[in-house]
Write a protein that holds these residues in place. Structure first.
Motif, PDB file in Angstrom:
ATOM      1  N   ASP A 136      95.184  52.424  86.083  1.00 45.85           N
ATOM      2  CA  ASP A 136      93.325  52.669  86.139  1.00 45.85           C
ATOM      3  C   ASP A 136      92.996  53.533  86.998  1.00 45.85           C
ATOM      4  O   ASP A 136      91.824  53.854  86.836  1.00 45.85           O
ATOM      5  CB  ASP A 136      93.700  51.422  85.835  1.00 45.85           C
ATOM      6  CG  ASP A 136      93.139  49.909  84.685  1.00 45.85           C
ATOM      7  OD1 ASP A 136      93.192  51.098  83.327  1.00 45.85           O
ATOM      8  OD2 ASP A 136      93.993  49.154  84.591  1.00 45.85           O
ATOM      9  N   GLU A 176      92.149  46.901  82.002  1.00 41.79           N
ATOM     10  CA  GLU A 176      91.058  47.337  81.885  1.00 41.79           C
ATOM     11  C   GLU A 176      90.498  48.143  80.752  1.00 41.79           C
ATOM     12  O   GLU A 176      89.257  48.506  80.508  1.00 41.79           O
ATOM     13  CB  GLU A 176      91.017  49.015  83.016  1.00 41.79           C
ATOM     14  CG  GLU A 176      90.458  47.952  84.417  1.00 41.79           C
ATOM     15  CD  GLU A 176      90.082  48.428  85.630  1.00 41.79           C
ATOM     16  OE1 GLU A 176      89.340  49.866  85.263  1.00 41.79           O
ATOM     17  OE2 GLU A 176      90.582  48.537  86.599  1.00 41.79           O
ATOM     18  N   THR A 485      96.585  46.668  90.096  1.00 43.87           N
ATOM     19  CA  THR A 485      95.550  47.440  90.368  1.00 43.87           C
ATOM     20  C   THR A 485      96.454  48.056  91.961  1.00 43.87           C
ATOM     21  O   THR A 485      97.047  47.610  92.283  1.00 43.87           O
ATOM     22  CB  THR A 485      94.349  46.401  90.548  1.00 43.87           C
ATOM     23  OG1 THR A 485      94.618  45.730  92.363  1.00 43.87           O
ATOM     24  CG2 THR A 485      93.935  45.285  89.845  1.00 43.87           C
ATOM     25  N   ARG A 545      96.308  38.527  83.953  1.00 39.31           N
ATOM     26  CA  ARG A 545      95.352  39.563  83.318  1.00 39.31           C
ATOM     27  C   ARG A 545      96.374  40.519  81.506  1.00 39.31           C
ATOM     28  O   ARG A 545      95.528  40.214  80.976  1.00 39.31           O
ATOM     29  CB  ARG A 545      94.716  40.825  84.211  1.00 39.31           C
ATOM     30  CG  ARG A 545      94.429  40.799  85.483  1.00 39.31           C
ATOM     31  CD  ARG A 545      93.877  41.760  86.116  1.00 39.31           C
ATOM     32  NE  ARG A 545      95.441  42.697  86.285  1.00 39.31           N
ATOM     33  CZ  ARG A 545      95.662  42.225  87.432  1.00 39.31           C
ATOM     34  NH1 ARG A 545      95.229  41.490  88.512  1.00 39.31           N
ATOM     35  NH2 ARG A 545      96.136  43.121  88.862  1.00 39.31           N
TER      36      ARG A 545
END
Length: 549
Positions: A136, A176, A485, A545
């Motif tokens: 991402d 995402e 992330t 997630r």
């Protein structure tokens, strides 16, 4: 967790992929990659495509392509343009490929430099979990591009694979919602199992011993290997077992009997770090006792060198180790059968403590973040996606798993059977190198590997039986292919680099008796002070997630 296991099993066993390592499952040495399957897409190209020119179809004229050079390919060629499948692909698509191979052993450094500089080729094939930042972030920083819409519009073959297998789509999609690679996929659970515990079968037979299934049975066998001269040379020179921290991390051998892992794992959705669990102390106590009693190779820290390990195995001294079907069972059998015709290597079950529930063992997820991304430097991403998608078509699938019909394989009763060009190469090449000259099924790439490749790659019954035995291990506690992330990735890397260095040092010290096991609590305290809780929290967030994708 039981329901989740059932769901995954149902998805995998009902895949339309029917026909995989690592990966290294022949009787010759090879890359152990795992995973080969027949593509879900069995549709052939349309009549229009078959009669259209490459320009009319919209394939690119040329593509620059960065990818590590597989060792079996590198043994006989300078780049992948020497592979018969890629030569044929150029004839079909008209696309000329400029392959860029980083120096062997420098792939990670070269990748990081390339990403940092922003000077990138059109296509980058990599194991993306090794990237310093998540996909991402790389998309936001305009290093690689989001592929969702391009795949939907220009990759009908891969789209069908993903539509037929929602679990695949979940795995290749980031938190995402981005798809960032044309993926390398495994499709059958058996194709995900290619590593495990191996013993000298002929030694067991010499001593009238059964294959061990529990920790206590292993101790009995290893003790017999130490004391009863199974190699029949009249000397007490046998090494019962070769411990290896890298093998511990890969296969969890012995440790899995205590229901934990050497790294991050999850139980009912809660992430844990194995080395700080009480069970890890019990594991270390057992390994330390075995080491003291001569059941573990006294020189094991130095035997990570492949040549030293090979010398101990082929010298008829080593009784057991963790290894692969190809570069372990197959290669060692080939190397030793001339002098010891009865030699055999047997895959043993991952041992349990008391014969109860299955122990944790090795398992490779169908998607292991290997795939081809398209960089923002590419001027024609639509054409590149269409070109890459060819490998997911029926024709492309056959080409890159089996090569050219009539040359490297023949169809026999509907089965793509490798010819002597592969199985008995006229130039004397081992199977893995012969394969590498013709197709890429023996390692990885943007494709779905075919089970029928594996069925021929595994030539020995002992290899096939080992894989079936290892598949019985418990895989429910393994972390799925989560994505961190950029901030999480940076934090976890910083913490775990230090933790792993300390962990490895202390594992050796505990096992070799240099550190008393009574200091285990101090070991745990030190790891906790290294902020492992923050790394656990990041993994927990990533797991949460993933479950919500």
């Amino acid at each position: 967790m039981r329901n989740k296991k059932k769901t995954l099993s149902t998805v995998l066993t009902t895949l339309t992929i029917s026909a995989m390592v690592v990966a290294g499952c022949s009787s010759n040495s090879g890359n152990e990659n795992g995973g080969n399957v027949k593509p879900n897409n069995t549709n052939k190209g349309t009549g229009t495509e078959a009669s259209a020119t490459p320009k009319e179809i919209g394939y690119p004229e040329k593509v620059s392509y960065w990818v590590g050079l597989n060792s079996n390919a590198g043994a006989t060629m300078k780049d992948y343009n020497g592979i018969a499948a890629y030569k044929e692909l150029e004839k079909i698509t008209g696309t000329k490929v400029e392959f860029q191979h980083p120096p062997t052993g420098q792939e990670k450094d070269q990748f990081n430099l390339m990403i940092a500089s922003g000077k990138m080729p059109d296509v980058i094939e990599y194991t993306w979990s090794a990237a310093p930042k998540g996909a991402d972030s790389l998309i936001k920083e305009k290093r690689i591009i989001r592929l969702n819409e391009l795949i939907e519009e220009h990759a009908p073959y891969l789209t069908k694979v993903l539509n037929d297998n929602p679990e695949f789509r979940k795995m290749i999609t980031t938190d995402e919602g981005n798809i960032y690679v044309m993926p390398f996929l495994l499709g059958d659970p058996m194709l995900s199992v290619f590593y495990g515990p191996v013993l000298r079968g002929d030694w067991l037979e010499n001593l009238n011993l059964e294959v061990p299934k529990t920790i206590s049975e292993w101790e009995t066998v290893l003790t017999a290997f130490r004391d009863q001269d199974p190699n029949k040379n009249g000397e007490k020179d046998e090494i019962p077992y070769l411990f290896d921290i890298a093998a511990l991390d890969t296969g969890q051998l012995f440790l899995g009997a205590w229901g934990i892992m050497s790294e991050f794992y999850q139980v009912d959705g809660k992430v844990n770090y194995g080395p700080i669990q009480p069970e890890f102390k019990e594991f270390l106590e057992t390994m330390a006792r075995w080491y003291k009693e001569g059941l573990i190779d006294k020189e094991y820290p130095t035997t990570i060198d492949g040549k030293l390990r090979d010398a101990k195995v082929t010298g008829n001294r080593l009784g057991s180790l963790s290894t692969y079907p190809g570069s372990g069972i197959g290669r060692y059998t080939d190397l030793m059968k001339g002098e010891i015709p009865e030699v055999s290597f047997i895959g043993a079950p991952y041992p349990t403590l008391d014969g109860g529930d299955n122990a944790i063992g090795f398992y490779a997820h169908p998607f292991r973040t290997i795939g081809a991304a398209i960089s923002t430097s590419a001027k024609n991403p639509e054409e590149i996606v269409k070109w890459l998608d060819y490998k997911y078509s029926q024709e492309g699938h056959m080409l890159f798993n089996f090569g050219i019909e009539g040359e490297s394989y023949e169809m026999v009763d509907g089965y793509p059977k490798y010819t002597d060009l592969i199985m008995n190469n006229p130039d004397g090449l081992p199977i893995t190198q012969a394969m590498a000259q013709n197709f890429i099924a023996s390692w990885s790439g943007p494709m779905v590997q075919d089970k029928r490749y594996l069925e021929q790659y595994l030539q020995l019954d002992t290899q096939k039986e080992a894989q079936q035995t290892w598949a019985q291990a418990d895989h429910t506690k393994l972390m799925p292919p989560v994505t961190l992330t950029a901030d999480e990735s940076s934090k976890v890397s910083s913490i775990m680099n230090d933790v792993k260095t300390y962990r490895d040092e202390m594992i050796n010290r505990f096992i070799m008796g240099e550190e008393p096991i009574e200091n285990f609590d101090k070991f745990v305290d030190t790891i906790n002070k290294m902020n492992v809780d923050e790394a656990i929290a990041a993994q927990q967030a990533a797991l949460d997630r993933y479950k919500n994708r």
